[in-house]
Design an enzyme around this catalytic site. Structure first.
Site, short mmCIF file in Angstrom:
data_model
loop_
_atom_site.label_atom_id
_atom_site.label_comp_id
_atom_site.label_asym_id
_atom_site.label_seq_id
_atom_site.Cartn_x
_atom_site.Cartn_y
_atom_site.Cartn_z
N CYS A 1 -15.71 26.08 -57.59
CA CYS A 1 -15.63 26.50 -56.14
C CYS A 1 -14.79 25.41 -55.26
O CYS A 1 -14.41 25.80 -54.18
CB CYS A 1 -16.83 26.65 -55.35
N ASP B 1 -15.78 22.56 -54.26
CA ASP B 1 -16.59 21.50 -53.32
C ASP B 1 -17.68 21.32 -54.21
O ASP B 1 -18.30 22.04 -54.49
CB ASP B 1 -16.52 22.16 -52.00
N CYS C 1 -12.68 19.16 -49.31
CA CYS C 1 -11.78 19.16 -48.35
C CYS C 1 -12.26 17.95 -47.41
O CYS C 1 -13.28 17.44 -47.47
CB CYS C 1 -11.47 20.39 -47.77
N CYS D 1 -18.10 23.90 -45.19
CA CYS D 1 -18.15 22.65 -45.59
C CYS D 1 -19.52 21.91 -44.98
O CYS D 1 -20.12 21.14 -45.68
CB CYS D 1 -17.08 21.94 -45.24
S1 FES Z 1 -15.39 22.38 -48.82
FE1 FES Z 1 -14.50 24.14 -49.12
S2 FES Z 1 -13.00 24.04 -47.55
FE2 FES Z 1 -14.02 22.75 -47.26
#
Ligand code: FES
Ligand SMILES: Cc1ncc(COP(=O)(O)O)c(C=O)c1O
Lengths: 146, 412
Positions: A42, A44, A69, A112
Site C-alpha cells: 500500500c 505505507d 510519505c 496518513c
Molecule cells: S501514507 Fe499514504 S499518502 Fe501518506
C-alpha cells in the site's frame, strides 16, 4: 504535493526515530509495546513503539519508524512527541483529527494520520496483551476524507 | 560555480528550448507571420518557404524525403493519426462490425499509443498487448508470436520513455515488411538522440515531438512512407486540407520553424551529446549503486538510451523519496496507493513489484546537464535514501533477516 511548514519540519527533523532493540528483543520486553500498521504494497508501513514505566504507568519513551510519505512521517513523529509522558489511557485517546489539525493535512493525507492513530493503538494493545490485559475496544470512527 | 536549484533531470518529460531554436523562431512571430496557405502575397510565401525548409530539416534527420513528413501538434497527435488513420483505412470490416482487423502493440507503450489502441478495440478491432520481459525490451520474436493472419498494424515504440530501453525496431520492421504489415513506431524519445534512418530501420510510420529534442512544445511530426509501401491514412481532422489533406489546420509556423531548427542541430550534435551523456549516466548509476545497497537500475543495461536512468530503491517510499530529492527535478514511480496514486504501469509491466515500483526515480539528462549536477544528484539521492532508511521499519526488518512477505500486514 506541496507540504505545510509543520510537515516539512517533522520530515526534515523527525523526532524520536528508532525502536527499543530488534523485533525479538522488543517482543520479549514486557514494558514495550509495538504497533506495526500498514502494508508495504500500500506504500505505507508505520511502526510505533512505546516503553511504559511499570511504577507510574506512564509512557516514558516512544519511538517510530515509518515507510511512507512526508505526512505519514510527520504524523508518526508528532504522535510520539505527544504521547511521551502520557499515561497509557491518555495516549489511547489520541485522535487522528488532532494530528490533521496540528499538521494542516489536506484531505488526501488524512489516512496518513489515521495510520498514526492506529499505530499508537496497536502499540498500546500489544503492551496490554503482554501484560495480560484485554484489547481496548474500538469506540469511535475515524474522521475520513470527503 | 553555484548550481541553480532545483537541478533539471527530467529531460524525458520535456527539454528546454535551445536558444538557437528560439532565435530561429522569433521573426516568424512578428515579421514573417503569414499563413502558409496565402498564395497571393509575400507573407504567405515566406511562411510556406519556412515550412518547406523545416520539412527538409526533419526529413534529413529521419533519412526520408520531404514529402513524407507531416507536421502535427506533437507525438500524441502523430500517434493518434498513425494508429487510427491506418486502422480505418485498412480495416477488414466496416464500423459496427467485429473482426475489423488486428493490431499488435505492447503494454508499456506511452498512453498516447495505448489509449488509441483501446479505443479501436472498443470499435471492433482486435488488439494484442505484448507483455515485455523483465528487461523491458520488445523483440521481433515477440512481435512475430503475436501476429495473426489479419494483423494490419504493428505499433511498437522505439525507446521507452520511463526506462529508456530500446526495442528491436529494425528487426520488427523487417518482419512487418516480410508479412506486408504496416509498422508504426513512437520514436518520441529516440529521434534527435540517436541516429535514425527510416529506410534501413524498416519503419513505415514514425512519431516525434519537438519538445523532447530541445525544440518548442506543441509541435511534432509524423513520417508517412510514400514508397514500398505507400502508406495510406484516413485523416482524423478535416478542414482546410493542409498537409495534403492528412492534417487540416493553419500551419503552426513558429513551431514548425523551431522543430526544423532543433532537428538540424540534433543532426550535427547528437553523436557528441550521446557520448557525453552516456558517460554521465554511467557515473550517476555507478555513484548511486556504490553507496547504496538494495537498489536496482530498471530495464536492460545495454539496450538503453544514453540519457535515461530509472532506479528503484528498496525499503523507501516514493513520495518520501521525492521530498528527499527536492533539489532534483525528476519523475517518480509514484506514491502510496491510499492517496490513489497508482505505481507506474510501465514498471509493473516489466514485473517490478509494487513496493519497488513505488520507490523509483527516473533521472533523465539533457544537453546542458553538467558533471557538477550529476555529482550533486548522486549526493542528494544517496543522502536522501540513507535518511529515509534510518526511518524505515522495512529496512530494519530486512537487515534483521526478516522476510517481509512472511509478516502479517494489517491491510487497510
Ligand atoms: S501514507 Fe499514504 S499518502 Fe501518506
Ligand atoms: C514515448 C512518448 N510518446 C508520446 C509522448 C507525447 O508527446 P507530446 O507531448 O508531444 O504529445 C511522449 C511525451 O510525453 C512520449 O514520451
Amino acid at each position: 504535493m506541496p507540504y505545510g511548514p509543520k510537515v516539512i519540519d517533522h520530515y526534515e527533523n523527525p523526532r524520536n526515530v528508532g525502536n527499543f532493540g530488534t523485533q525479538e528483543q522488543m517482543k520479549s520486553d514486557k514494558r514495550v509495546g509495538v504497533g506495526l500498521v500498514g502494508a508495504p504494497e500500500c506504500g505505507d508501513v508505520m511502526q510505533l513503539c512505546i516503553k511504559v514505566n511499570e511504577q507510574t504507568g506512564k509512557i516514558e519513551d516512544a519511538k517510530f519508524k515509518t515507510f511512507g510519505c512526508g505526512s505519514a512521517i510527520a504524523s508518526s513523529s508528532l504522535a510520539t512527541e505527544w504521547i511521551k509522558g502520557m499515561s497509557v489511557e491518555e495516549a489511547a485517546e489520541l485522535r487522528n483529527t488532532q494530528l490533521v489539525q496540528e499538521l494542516s493535512l489536506p484531505p488526501v493525507k488524512i489516512h496518513c494520520s489515521v495510520l498514526a492513530e492506529d499505530a499508537v493503538k496497536a502499540a498500546i494493545n500489544d503492551y496490554r496483551k503482554k501484560n495480560g490485559l484485554p484489547d481496548m475496544a474500538e469506540d469511535h470512527d475515524h474522521a475520513k476524507a470527503g | 560555480m553555484a548550481l541553480k536549484l532545483p537541478i533539471y533531470m527530467d529531460n524525458a518529460a520535456t527539454t528546454p528550448c535551445d536558444p538557437r531554436v528560439v532565435e530561429a523562431m522569433l521573426p516568424y512571430f512578428t515579421e514573417m507571420f503569414g499563413n502558409a496557405g496565402s498564395r497571393n502575397h509575400s507573407y504567405g510565401w515566406a511562411a510556406e518557404t519556412a515550412a518547406d525548409t523545416a520539412r527538409g530539416q526533419v526529413a534529413k534527420l529521419l533519412g526520408c524525403t520531404d514529402k513524407e513528413v507531416l507536421f502535427t501538434s506533437g507525438a500524441t497527435e502523430s500517434n493518434n493519426l498513425a494508429i487510427k488513420g491506418v486502422a480505418y483505412m485498412y480495416q477488414k470490416a466496416p464500423a459496427g462490425q467485429s473482426g475489423r482487423g488486428h493490431i499488435v502493440t505492447c503494454t508499456i507503450e506511452h498512453k498516447a499509443v495505448l489509449d488509441p489502441c483501446k479505443r479501436l478495440q472498443k470499435e471492433g478491432f482486435d488488439v494484442t498487448f505484448i507483455e515485455p520481459p523483465a528487461d523491458g525490451v520488445v523483440t521481433a520474436e515477440m512481435v512475430k508470436a503475436a501476429m495473426r493472419a489479419d494483423t494490419i498494424l504493428v505499433t511498437i515504440m522505439w525507446a521507452n520513455n520511463e526506462l529508456g530501453t530500446i526495442n528491436q525496431v529494425r528487426e520488427i520492421g523487417a518482419l512487418c515488411k516480410e508479412r506486408g504489415v504496416i509498422f508504426h513506431t513512437d520514436a518520441t524519445q529516440w529521434v534527435g538522440k540517436m541516429p535514425t534512418n527510416v529506410e534501413q530501420d524498416n519503419v513505415d510510420l514514425l512519431s516525434l515531438s519537438a519538445h523532447k529534442l530541445f525544440g518548442p512544445k506543441g509541435v511534432g511530426a509524423l513520417y508517412v512512407r510514400r514508397h514500398r509501401p505507400r502508406v495510406r491514412l484516413q485523416a482524423l481532422q478535416e478542414g482546410g486540407g493542409q498537409e495534403r489533406g492528412f492534417r487540416s489546420g493553419t500551419h503552426n509556423i513558429t513551431g514548425i520553424v523551431g522543430l526544423g531548427k532543433a532537428c538540424e542541430i540534433a543532426m550535427a550534435e547528437m553523436e557528441r551529446d550521446a557520448l557525453r551523456l552516456a558517460k554521465l549516466k554511467s557515473k550517476l548509476e555507478a555513484g548511486v549503486l556504490a553507496q547504496l545497497d538494495s537498489c536496482v537500475v530498471n530495464g536492460n543495461a545495454e539496450k538503453r538510451l544514453p540519457h535515461i536512468s530509472n532506479i528503484s530503491f528498496g525499503f523507501v517510499e516514493g513520495e518520501g523519496l521525492m521530498m528527499a530529492v527536492k533539489d532534483i527535478a525528476c519523475s517518480s514511480g509514484s506514491a502510496c496507493t491510499s492517496a490513489s496514486l497508482e505505481p507506474s504501469y510501465v514498471l509493473k509491466g516489466i514485473g517490478v513489484g509494487d513496493e519497488l515500483a513505488h520507490s523509483s526515480l527516473r533521472l533523465s539528462l539533457g544537453k546542458w546537464t553538467t558533471e557538477a549536477e550529476v555529482d550533486f544528484a548522486i549526493e542528494q539521492v544517496v543522502q536522501g535514501v540513507k535518511k529515509l532508511r534510518v526511518m524505515s521499519p522495512l529496512y530494519d526488518m530486512h537487515k534483521e533477516g526478516i522476510d517481509l512477505s512472511s509478516v502479517q500486514w494489517a491491510h487497510h
